[in-house]
Design a protein around this motif. Structure first.
Motif, PDB file in Angstrom:
ATOM      1  N   LEU A 209      22.646 -37.533  53.880  1.00  0.00           N
ATOM      2  CA  LEU A 209      22.074 -38.505  52.943  1.00  0.00           C
ATOM      3  C   LEU A 209      22.698 -38.316  51.555  1.00  0.00           C
ATOM      4  O   LEU A 209      23.013 -39.299  50.868  1.00  0.00           O
ATOM      5  N   LEU A 295      15.385 -38.840  57.498  1.00  0.00           N
ATOM      6  CA  LEU A 295      16.670 -38.756  56.781  1.00  0.00           C
ATOM      7  C   LEU A 295      17.782 -39.551  57.476  1.00  0.00           C
ATOM      8  O   LEU A 295      18.502 -40.301  56.806  1.00  0.00           O
ATOM      9  N   THR A 299      19.836 -42.537  55.721  1.00  0.00           N
ATOM     10  CA  THR A 299      21.307 -42.485  55.595  1.00  0.00           C
ATOM     11  C   THR A 299      21.924 -43.741  56.196  1.00  0.00           C
ATOM     12  O   THR A 299      22.825 -44.350  55.611  1.00  0.00           O
TER      13      THR A 299
END
Ligand code: FAD
Length: 305
Positions: A209, A295, A299
């Motif tokens: 990320l 996450l 991302t």
């Protein structure tokens, strides 16, 4: 010193412009100074003082501190702003001692009259303070403001100052370039993505990320103590203090010592599977969930833009 104009310098100009007519000090080769002056002028510098003595790069910070003290004494500015980096703090402190001036460090804001905002006692209090002796010297935390373009003449003036032998006592022996991660420096980054014990030692999703956002990677002390991430990346009371535009805390509970290093961030996003984690009290946005699911989705969403 490498000729680049750092973002933190532009931030100092943005604050200085609010207070009066800024003068920037450039330390490095004269030709680089000319080039830098154009950029500094675009961010409000009326004057750019270029100091090129080789001692500034050959020795540790003392010659630069002497230079700053000399400029304070000869030019009598209304105040001095220095980025609160490791070198900046030391230069500011030494110049304050030399000029008999007061100093405020780790300010997060500066208002009229050089009134500085500072977070103290591990972030328990926010105080406004003002120097009452000599020339106000304030070391301001990087990322406390977004650089704002402002017209300034950027007129170059060469400073003819030779640092004393007494300042040349700690020589730079070698400079080792750290392996480049390609990520911005933690305390200068506009975005920081940090991981804590909740990562269970797997920082791959935190890093993914961070890279999608062009961010630096931070870590809680629990993650650092466990050997999962280097101490240089630790955020908090015994680590670095960061003040980015966006701070993402993944798998971090939000202990007071961690908060002390990140609570002045402009926007805080917390990802934690415990909806009662204290970090949510501080967060502007919170996601209750498993970071290993949240996450990658974040991302992917960033990369899709
Ligand atoms: P924890 O407190 O264990 O929190 C882990 C969090 O992850 C929990 O909230 C849990 O719900 C969540 N979690 C677990 N698994 C997942 C998952 N799969 N997905 C999402 N969430 C998950 N700490 C610092 O960070 N920086 C400092 O500089 C610092 N200095 C200190 C100085 C002193 C003098 C002392 C006494 C302590 C200091 N500490 C510092 C330590 C601090 O008190 C905390 O122990 C530490 O911050 C906890 O780190 P953590 O949040 O990663 O771990």
């Amino acid at each position: 010193m490498d000729g680049d104009v750092r973002k933190s310098t532009l931030e100092m100009l943005t604050f200085a412009k609010r207070l009066g007519e800024p003068t920037a000090v450039f330390v490095g080769e004269a030709a680089q100074g000319e080039a830098a002056a154009a950029t500094l002028g675009e961010y409000g510098a009326e004057k750019v003082l270029v100091a090129s003595d080789p001692a500034y790069s050959e020795f540790l910070v003392a010659p630069q501190a002497e230079l700053l003290a000399n400029l304070i004494e000869t030019r009598q500015p209304a105040g001095v702003l220095v980025p609160a980096t490791a070198d900046g703090r030391e230069i500011a402190a030494r110049a304050a001692v030399r000029t008999g001036s007061g100093i405020i460090t780790d300010a997060s804001d500066i208002a009229e009259g050089f009134v500085a905002t500072q977070s103290v006692f591990a972030g328990s209090y926010t105080v406004a303070g003002r120097v009452t002796k000599g020339t106000p010297i304030v070391a301001v935390k990087p990322n406390s403001v977004s650089p704002e373009a402002a017209a300034g003449a950027g007129a170059v003036e060469t400073v003819d100052f030779a640092p004393s032998d007494a300042s040349k006592t700690a020589r730079v022996v070698s400079v080792e370039e750290k392996p480049q991660s390609g990520r911005p420096q933690l305390n200068e980054a506009a975005i920081v993505v940090s991981g804590g014990r909740g990562t269970a030692g797997d920082f791959s999703q935190v890093e993914a990320l961070a890279d999608a956002l062009g961010a630096a990677v931070g870590a809680s002390r629990a993650a650092v103590d466990a050997g999962w991430y280097p101490h240089a990346n630790q955020v908090g009371q015994t680590g670095k203090t960061v003040s980015p535009q966006l701070y993402v805390a993944a798998g971090i509970s939000g202990a007071i010592q961690h908060r002390a290093g990140m609570q002045t961030s402009k926007n805080i996003v917390a990802i934690n599977k415990d909806d009662e984690a204290p970090i949510f009290e501080l967060a502007d946005y919170g996601v209750v969930g498993d970071l290993f699911q949240v996450l990658p989705q974040a991302t992917e969403a960033v990369n899709a833009r």
